[in-house]
Design a protein around this motif. Structure first.
Motif, PDB file in Angstrom:
ATOM      1  N   LYS A  81       7.715   3.061  -0.671  1.00 34.70           N
ATOM      2  CA  LYS A  81       6.468   3.804  -0.819  1.00 34.70           C
ATOM      3  C   LYS A  81       6.648   5.038  -1.706  1.00 34.70           C
ATOM      4  O   LYS A  81       5.742   5.411  -2.448  1.00 34.70           O
ATOM      5  CB  LYS A  81       5.935   4.220   0.563  1.00 34.70           C
ATOM      6  CG  LYS A  81       5.347   3.055   1.350  1.00 34.70           C
ATOM      7  CD  LYS A  81       4.173   2.462   0.589  1.00 34.70           C
ATOM      8  CE  LYS A  81       3.568   1.253   1.291  1.00 34.70           C
ATOM      9  NZ  LYS A  81       2.448   0.682   0.525  1.00 34.70           N
ATOM     10  N   GLU A  84       6.397   4.005  -5.253  1.00 26.40           N
ATOM     11  CA  GLU A  84       5.000   3.867  -5.668  1.00 26.40           C
ATOM     12  C   GLU A  84       4.398   5.234  -5.986  1.00 26.40           C
ATOM     13  O   GLU A  84       3.644   5.394  -6.946  1.00 26.40           O
ATOM     14  CB  GLU A  84       4.182   3.183  -4.566  1.00 26.40           C
ATOM     15  CG  GLU A  84       4.491   1.706  -4.385  1.00 26.40           C
ATOM     16  CD  GLU A  84       3.564   1.052  -3.376  1.00 26.40           C
ATOM     17  OE1 GLU A  84       2.659   1.754  -2.861  1.00 26.40           O
ATOM     18  OE2 GLU A  84       3.734  -0.136  -3.097  1.00 26.40           O
ATOM     19  N   LEU A  85       4.773   6.204  -5.151  1.00 27.55           N
ATOM     20  CA  LEU A  85       4.269   7.555  -5.358  1.00 27.55           C
ATOM     21  C   LEU A  85       4.784   8.147  -6.662  1.00 27.55           C
ATOM     22  O   LEU A  85       4.086   8.877  -7.353  1.00 27.55           O
ATOM     23  CB  LEU A  85       4.686   8.433  -4.174  1.00 27.55           C
ATOM     24  CG  LEU A  85       4.008   9.799  -4.044  1.00 27.55           C
ATOM     25  CD1 LEU A  85       2.520   9.631  -3.776  1.00 27.55           C
ATOM     26  CD2 LEU A  85       4.665  10.606  -2.934  1.00 27.55           C
ATOM     27  N   LYS A 219      -4.825   7.991  -1.374  1.00 27.29           N
ATOM     28  CA  LYS A 219      -3.944   7.098  -2.115  1.00 27.29           C
ATOM     29  C   LYS A 219      -2.621   6.960  -1.361  1.00 27.29           C
ATOM     30  O   LYS A 219      -2.094   7.926  -0.828  1.00 27.29           O
ATOM     31  CB  LYS A 219      -3.693   7.651  -3.519  1.00 27.29           C
ATOM     32  CG  LYS A 219      -3.160   6.610  -4.475  1.00 27.29           C
ATOM     33  CD  LYS A 219      -3.225   7.087  -5.912  1.00 27.29           C
ATOM     34  CE  LYS A 219      -2.788   5.986  -6.870  1.00 27.29           C
ATOM     35  NZ  LYS A 219      -2.856   6.426  -8.269  1.00 27.29           N
ATOM     36  N   ASN A 220      -2.059   5.748  -1.319  1.00 26.57           N
ATOM     37  CA  ASN A 220      -0.838   5.443  -0.561  1.00 26.57           C
ATOM     38  C   ASN A 220      -0.973   5.838   0.915  1.00 26.57           C
ATOM     39  O   ASN A 220      -0.157   6.587   1.454  1.00 26.57           O
ATOM     40  CB  ASN A 220       0.373   6.160  -1.171  1.00 26.57           C
ATOM     41  CG  ASN A 220       0.712   5.659  -2.552  1.00 26.57           C
ATOM     42  OD1 ASN A 220       0.836   4.458  -2.779  1.00 26.57           O
ATOM     43  ND2 ASN A 220       0.836   6.580  -3.499  1.00 26.57           N
ATOM     44  N   PHE A 223       2.122   5.074   3.269  1.00 24.70           N
ATOM     45  CA  PHE A 223       3.253   5.992   3.127  1.00 24.70           C
ATOM     46  C   PHE A 223       3.026   7.264   3.932  1.00 24.70           C
ATOM     47  O   PHE A 223       3.900   7.707   4.686  1.00 24.70           O
ATOM     48  CB  PHE A 223       3.477   6.345   1.659  1.00 24.70           C
ATOM     49  CG  PHE A 223       4.429   7.500   1.460  1.00 24.70           C
ATOM     50  CD1 PHE A 223       5.786   7.321   1.627  1.00 24.70           C
ATOM     51  CD2 PHE A 223       3.947   8.762   1.129  1.00 24.70           C
ATOM     52  CE1 PHE A 223       6.658   8.387   1.462  1.00 24.70           C
ATOM     53  CE2 PHE A 223       4.819   9.826   0.958  1.00 24.70           C
ATOM     54  CZ  PHE A 223       6.183   9.636   1.126  1.00 24.70           C
TER      55      PHE A 223
END
Length: 361
Positions: A81, A84-85, A219-220, A223
């Protein structure tokens, strides 16, 4: 009167020496304590393996492998995660620069400090790259070393637990062997049940934060839900830190005020459910410490061992209470740190709710 004052002074001196010893021996005691508490978590599994004719050494090794797999899985999820961030690093950097520029303008307009002067102050305060690398390498080395020690302690404590129990029984006079066995069993159960209860609560927090953050369009969301839940292992401070990071990152991504306010409201709702439903149902029966001494234990844990001390404070205090409750001269201290009468009434009320809902936790 003089004898009484002298006795109090001796007790305070002994208490000071105990905490001084804990502080100066933290490099030895901290990984041993973490390893001991984790070992109690795997005791039922290890006993089950041994009942199925596996040698004790092999059973302990399998428990160690399971612990490593669980730890590696959590690290993998967070790393995945985080990667992705990191895809949004450019956007976050741009937003950070914009925010920093606005702050510099605000300081110049209200305090009269020029942008050049602010830059000079920041450069003077910034640590050098060499110091940052040395600090980072030192921290990584420290964490890896302690992690290896913790895993070694988990294995050898599981493998030699009968030998250690026999040692404590040999220290006890014959008339009190039964009481000592009860203390050892209760101390093992309370740390084991605390970890199981904490794990259940973290999973519940993952679900609640995940639903809330997804609904808000963060967003995310997975996570940040995992992050806020995992930080629950640091009582009080953990959830606040996770929520603050979520708000900051959402703001840098251009989140509107309604979203940021929604994150804070989600945090409040989750904390309400956690404090009034999850903790009484899941942790309440295992950790019977009143709020005042919970905070005192956390503060002392931080002073003595830092963040690991905060994490260990609750289970170690619960174990200490069990010891106090079984030693006659120390029973008043066990009563002092134990549940308040109002908490006992709340526990009874929650037990009724639990029976009505037929929740088995």
């Amino acid at each position: 009167m003089t004898t009484s004052i002298s006795s109090v002074i001796k007790k305070l001196l002994l208490l000071f020496l105990i905490f001084a010893g804990l502080y100066f021996a933290k490099d030895f005691l901290m990984p041993l304590s973490i390893g001991g508490i984790l070992a109690t978590l795997f005791l039922p599994f290890s006993n089950w393996l041994e009942k199925n004719k596996l040698p004790r050494g092999l059973a302990a090794f399998i428990c160690l492998l399971v612990l490593v797999v669980i730890f590696a899985s959590l690290v993998s999820i967070l790393t995945w995660k985080i990667s992705e961030l990191l895809n949004d690093v450019a956007l976050i950097k741009e937003k950070t620069i914009t925010t920093g520029t606005r702050m510099q303008e605000y300081i110049f307009n209200h305090l009269g400090i020029s942008v050049e002067k602010q830059s000079q102050i920041l450069k003077a305060e910034q640590p050098s790259l060499t110091n940052i690398m040395q600090s980072t390498l030192g921290s990584v080395s420290y964490i890896v070393t302690n992690l290896i020690l913790i895993l070694a302690y988990v294995f050898f404590l599981l493998y030699s637990r009968v030998h250690i129990k026999t040692f404590f029984l040999k220290l006890t006079v014959s008339a009190q062997i039964g009481e000592m066995e009860k203390v050892l069993r209760s101390a093992t159960n309370v740390s084991q049940q605390y970890l199981v209860g904490l794990s259940k609560m973290i999973v519940c927090l993952w679900v609640m934060y995940g639903i809330g953050f997804s609904f808000l369009g963060v967003k995310n969301p997975v996570f940040f839900a995992v992050l806020c839940g995992m930080l629950e292992i640091v009582p009080f401070v953990g959830n606040i830190t996770g929520t603050t990071l979520t708000v900051l990152i959402a703001a840098l991504h251009g989140g509107e005020f309604s979203m940021l306010g929604g994150i804070v409201i989600t945090y409040g709702i989750v904390q309400f459910i956690q404090g009034w439903v999850l903790e009484p149902l899941i942790l309440g029966p295992q950790v019977k410490i009143n709020p005042l001494f919970t905070i005192i234990a956390l503060v002392l844990g931080d002073l003595v061992w830092g963040i690991p001390g905060i994490i260990l404070a609750i289970p170690l205090t619960a174990i200490l209470k069990i010891i106090f409750d079984h030693i006659e001269p120390l029973k008043p201290y066990g009563f002092l740190i134990g549940e308040l009468e109002t908490e006992k009434n709340e526990t009874s009320f929650m037990k009724k709710i639990k029976n009505i809902l037929k929740i088995n936790v």
